[in-house]
Design a protein around this motif. Structure first.
Motif, PDB file in Angstrom:
ATOM      1  N   LEU A   1      13.698 -12.024  18.369  1.00  0.00           N
ATOM      2  CA  LEU A   1      12.905 -12.484  17.222  1.00  0.00           C
ATOM      3  C   LEU A   1      12.386 -11.314  16.393  1.00  0.00           C
ATOM      4  O   LEU A   1      12.457 -11.329  15.157  1.00  0.00           O
ATOM      5  CB  LEU A   1      11.705 -13.301  17.717  1.00  0.00           C
ATOM      6  N   ALA A   2      11.829 -10.311  17.071  1.00  0.00           N
ATOM      7  CA  ALA A   2      11.255  -9.168  16.364  1.00  0.00           C
ATOM      8  C   ALA A   2      12.296  -8.464  15.509  1.00  0.00           C
ATOM      9  O   ALA A   2      12.039  -8.087  14.351  1.00  0.00           O
ATOM     10  CB  ALA A   2      10.639  -8.192  17.364  1.00  0.00           C
ATOM     11  N   ALA A   3      13.498  -8.289  16.064  1.00  0.00           N
ATOM     12  CA  ALA A   3      14.562  -7.615  15.317  1.00  0.00           C
ATOM     13  C   ALA A   3      14.983  -8.421  14.099  1.00  0.00           C
ATOM     14  O   ALA A   3      15.157  -7.877  13.002  1.00  0.00           O
ATOM     15  CB  ALA A   3      15.756  -7.361  16.233  1.00  0.00           C
ATOM     16  N   ARG A   4      15.150  -9.719  14.284  1.00  0.00           N
ATOM     17  CA  ARG A   4      15.634 -10.554  13.178  1.00  0.00           C
ATOM     18  C   ARG A   4      14.573 -10.754  12.094  1.00  0.00           C
ATOM     19  O   ARG A   4      14.884 -10.727  10.902  1.00  0.00           O
ATOM     20  CB  ARG A   4      16.112 -11.905  13.717  1.00  0.00           C
ATOM     21  N   LEU A   5      13.316 -10.953  12.484  1.00  0.00           N
ATOM     22  CA  LEU A   5      12.286 -11.188  11.474  1.00  0.00           C
ATOM     23  C   LEU A   5      11.993  -9.934  10.655  1.00  0.00           C
ATOM     24  O   LEU A   5      11.715 -10.011   9.457  1.00  0.00           O
ATOM     25  CB  LEU A   5      11.003 -11.713  12.128  1.00  0.00           C
TER      26      LEU A   5
ATOM     27  N   VAL B   1       5.267  -7.774  11.433  1.00  0.00           N
ATOM     28  CA  VAL B   1       5.433  -8.381  12.757  1.00  0.00           C
ATOM     29  C   VAL B   1       4.751  -7.518  13.811  1.00  0.00           C
ATOM     30  O   VAL B   1       4.928  -6.284  13.831  1.00  0.00           O
ATOM     31  CB  VAL B   1       6.928  -8.541  13.113  1.00  0.00           C
ATOM     32  N   CYS B   2       3.979  -8.145  14.682  1.00  0.00           N
ATOM     33  CA  CYS B   2       3.417  -7.461  15.855  1.00  0.00           C
ATOM     34  C   CYS B   2       4.043  -8.057  17.111  1.00  0.00           C
ATOM     35  O   CYS B   2       3.979  -9.271  17.331  1.00  0.00           O
ATOM     36  CB  CYS B   2       1.899  -7.619  15.900  1.00  0.00           C
ATOM     37  N   LEU B   3       4.657  -7.219  17.912  1.00  0.00           N
ATOM     38  CA  LEU B   3       5.309  -7.629  19.160  1.00  0.00           C
ATOM     39  C   LEU B   3       4.472  -7.123  20.333  1.00  0.00           C
ATOM     40  O   LEU B   3       4.223  -5.922  20.456  1.00  0.00           O
ATOM     41  CB  LEU B   3       6.728  -7.050  19.218  1.00  0.00           C
ATOM     42  N   ILE B   4       4.047  -8.044  21.193  1.00  0.00           N
ATOM     43  CA  ILE B   4       3.135  -7.722  22.291  1.00  0.00           C
ATOM     44  C   ILE B   4       3.849  -7.885  23.632  1.00  0.00           C
ATOM     45  O   ILE B   4       4.380  -8.959  23.930  1.00  0.00           O
ATOM     46  CB  ILE B   4       1.902  -8.650  22.257  1.00  0.00           C
ATOM     47  N   GLU B   5       3.849  -6.839  24.435  1.00  0.00           N
ATOM     48  CA  GLU B   5       4.486  -6.875  25.756  1.00  0.00           C
ATOM     49  C   GLU B   5       3.473  -6.499  26.828  1.00  0.00           C
ATOM     50  O   GLU B   5       2.770  -5.495  26.714  1.00  0.00           O
ATOM     51  CB  GLU B   5       5.678  -5.909  25.788  1.00  0.00           C
ATOM     52  N   ALA B   6       3.408  -7.317  27.883  1.00  0.00           N
ATOM     53  CA  ALA B   6       2.471  -7.053  28.981  1.00  0.00           C
ATOM     54  C   ALA B   6       2.906  -5.866  29.831  1.00  0.00           C
ATOM     55  O   ALA B   6       2.078  -5.178  30.422  1.00  0.00           O
ATOM     56  CB  ALA B   6       2.318  -8.297  29.856  1.00  0.00           C
TER      57      ALA B   6
ATOM     58  N   ILE C   1      12.748 -19.896  10.890  1.00  0.00           N
ATOM     59  CA  ILE C   1      11.507 -19.306  10.376  1.00  0.00           C
ATOM     60  C   ILE C   1      11.743 -18.686   8.996  1.00  0.00           C
ATOM     61  O   ILE C   1      10.950 -18.869   8.062  1.00  0.00           O
ATOM     62  CB  ILE C   1      10.968 -18.251  11.362  1.00  0.00           C
ATOM     63  N   LYS C   2      12.851 -17.950   8.861  1.00  0.00           N
ATOM     64  CA  LYS C   2      13.162 -17.302   7.577  1.00  0.00           C
ATOM     65  C   LYS C   2      13.337 -18.336   6.466  1.00  0.00           C
ATOM     66  O   LYS C   2      12.889 -18.134   5.329  1.00  0.00           O
ATOM     67  CB  LYS C   2      14.429 -16.451   7.714  1.00  0.00           C
ATOM     68  N   GLN C   3      13.983 -19.465   6.799  1.00  0.00           N
ATOM     69  CA  GLN C   3      14.186 -20.518   5.804  1.00  0.00           C
ATOM     70  C   GLN C   3      12.853 -21.126   5.366  1.00  0.00           C
ATOM     71  O   GLN C   3      12.661 -21.453   4.192  1.00  0.00           O
ATOM     72  CB  GLN C   3      15.100 -21.602   6.373  1.00  0.00           C
TER      73      GLN C   3
END
Length: 538
Positions: free
Chosen positions: A23-27, A35-40, A533-535
């Motif tokens: 998702l992060a790459a495509r958005l 975009v904020c990508l959160i990883e535990a 989402i993009k649409q």
């Protein structure tokens, strides 16, 4: 310390695993989106992740996974099973066996029939192709321009070739492409590798995306809950470097934490079965009885042989020269044993209970495996892993407490449906038939599991109860379907029922298990959702 230059983003993605990294790459391809990508978990720096053969040691790396265990399983002699899940960039795609399998068209047409409209085979195939960077180039079934590298194995063990050769001797076909029109039979798996290294979603998708200024990545950040105000998801609350921080999402929060953590986070946020939330002292925002329900997984049993032949991968003084030679071959050429995913060959087969499509899958290991590789196995041997592809048993994920750092209750209810027991028993018999084929005669091997004393259905079932384990494919706990179904959690756009600005995008949305490994389908789901989402936010 990770510095946050902003606390407002268009999209916040929870979980940088198979779906979240995709998702992060495509958005972020749209430079208008922040975009904020959160990883535990932490970064994927361990060499054991990137060297394919390192798979044999990953289960011992307690810093790379969540270290989950199930509740005692009544049909498995009250055993608690180890459930490895990735807690690292790339998630479980950084820990898995790299087998690239999609399932069959019937799996997705079934989703569509179950209420997940628009997820039929003809609709999802373009997204499998979009994700794929196929070694053999583009074709009717494969893509060549994606982020996920899919290639043939650079090294295969002679024992794996023997397994594939056994197919014709026992009336099965040899299959060259398990993602082609006909996959029933035995063959070598294609793997998510590039240049002899693992291609996780962190490597394939995230690495190029991290060069974009509109992506912010947070690691070792534990999401406490999703903030929901007046039926709208407005952001997240998380723990970062010992501090509690709130981030705001201007457009959407995307939950991609997996089949265990996604329902847990929803419930911690007040979204789930109201009685269960109340028991845990959580204020109910939306009563969704299906959150955490519908848990499904592939149960696995190994038919194991020992032998004196030294072809197998094993720990032995006699094999040290071979491993030293292969170390240099890998370092300088990216060739040899260390490019192997260990589970090199396998296949799909029908038990006597199957309908039109195979109902069991094999993974052949030219090695002895004990306790997911957490226990050192000495000596030479090989084994066939057998899993029932379409279990009828259904489990659940529940909260143990309202604290986000307390693991959820994992209760798969393995083998509680009688049909699942029958399929596994017949699967063991069919695996035995493969290992009894003439091609294996030269190894003069002997069966140690179940062993020659286990011949009746009852004896084989007793062996399964004592020894079966997960093969790491949990799904279904935030089921996608028709919103009129009380157990549906997300609609066909993956939007959570009765909440605006919140989607679940990972394996938890699958209504039912696909017939095979679940990583490629999870990536496909994220690819398609990114387009949705993009649409919507043009």
């Amino acid at each position: 310390m990770q510095k946050l230059s902003q606390t407002q983003f268009d999209f916040i993605i929870i979980g940088a695993g198979s779906a979240g990294a995709t998702l992060a790459a495509r958005l972020t391809e749209n430079n208008q989106f922040s975009v904020c990508l959160i990883e535990a978990g932490g970064k994927d720096t361990s060499p054991f992740i990137h060297i394919p053969f390192g798979l044999a040691f990953l289960s011992r790396m307690t810093n790379l996974g969540w270290e989950y265990d199930t509740e005692p399983q009544s049909q498995l002699n009250d055993r608690s099973l180890f459930w490895p899940r990735g807690k690292v960039l790339g998630g479980s795609s950084s820990l898995n066996a790299m087998c690239y399998i999609r399932g069959v068209p019937e799996d997705y047409d079934r989703w569509n029939d179950m209420g997940a409209k628009g997820w039929d085979w003809q609709t999802v195939l373009p997204y499998f192709k979009k994700s794929e960077k196929q070694q053999h180039g583009e074709s009717e079934m494969h893509g060549a321009d994606g982020y996920l590298s899919v290639s043939d194995l650079r090294h295969t063990n002679p024992l794996s070739s023997t397994f594939v050769d056994a197919a014709e001797q026992i009336g099965l076909s040899k299959v060259t492409d398990f993602n082609g029109p006909d996959r029933e039979g035995l063959g070598f798996y294609q793997v998510t590798q590039e240049n002899g290294q693992r291609c996780s979603t962190a490597k394939g998708y995230l690495t190029p995306a991290l060069t974009r200024s509109n992506l912010t990545l947070l690691t070792k950040a534990l999401v406490e809950k999703i903030q929901i105000i007046d039926g709208v998801a407005t952001g997240v609350k998380l723990q970062l470097d010992g501090q509690s921080i709130e981030l705001t999402a201007n457009k959407e929060v995307l939950l991609s934490a997996g089949a265990i953590n996604s329902p847990q986070i929803l419930m911690l946020s007040g979204v789930g079965p109201k009685e269960h939330l109340a028991e845990n002292g959580i204020k109910v925002k939306v009563d969704l009885p299906g959150v955490g329900q519908n848990l499904q997984d592939h149960l696995d049993i190994i038919v194991q042989h020992h032998c004196k032949n030294r072809d197998s991968y094993s720990i032995s003084l006699a094999l040290i020269p071979r491993y030293i030679k292969n170390t240099f071959n890998y370092l300088f050429n990216r060739q040899g044993i260390f490019t192997s995913n260990v589970a090199e060959a396998g296949g799909f087969d029908k038990t006597q209970y199957a309908a039109d499509i195979p109902d069991i899958q094999y993974h052949f290991l030219p090695a002895i495996l004990l306790d997911h590789g957490r226990t050192t196995a000495f000596g030479y041997g090989f084994g066939v892993h057998v899993c029932g592809l379409y279990p009828k048993s259904r489990g659940e994920i529940r909260l143990r407490s309202n604290k986000p750092n307390t693991p959820a209750v994992i209760d798969p209810h393995y083998l509680e449906h009688l049909d699942d027991q029958k399929v596994m028993i017949d699967g063991v018999r069919r695996a035995r038939k493969i290992l009894a084929a003439a091609s294996f005669d030269k190894y003069e091997s002997w069966e140690v599991g179940p062993g020659p004393d286990a011949q009746t259905d009852e004896e084989i079932l007793a062996f399964i109860r004592k020894n079966s384990e997960t093969i790491y494919h949990p799904i279904g706990t935030c089921k996608m379907g028709d919103i009129s179904d009380v157990m549906t959690v997300v609609d066909s756009q993956l939007k959570v029922k009765d909440i605006k600005g919140l989607r679940v995008v990972d394996a938890s949305v699958m209504p039912s298990l696909v017939g095979g490994n679940t990583n490629a389908p999870t990536i496909m789901i994220a690819e398609r959702c990114a387009d949705l989402i993009k649409q919507e936010h043009k």
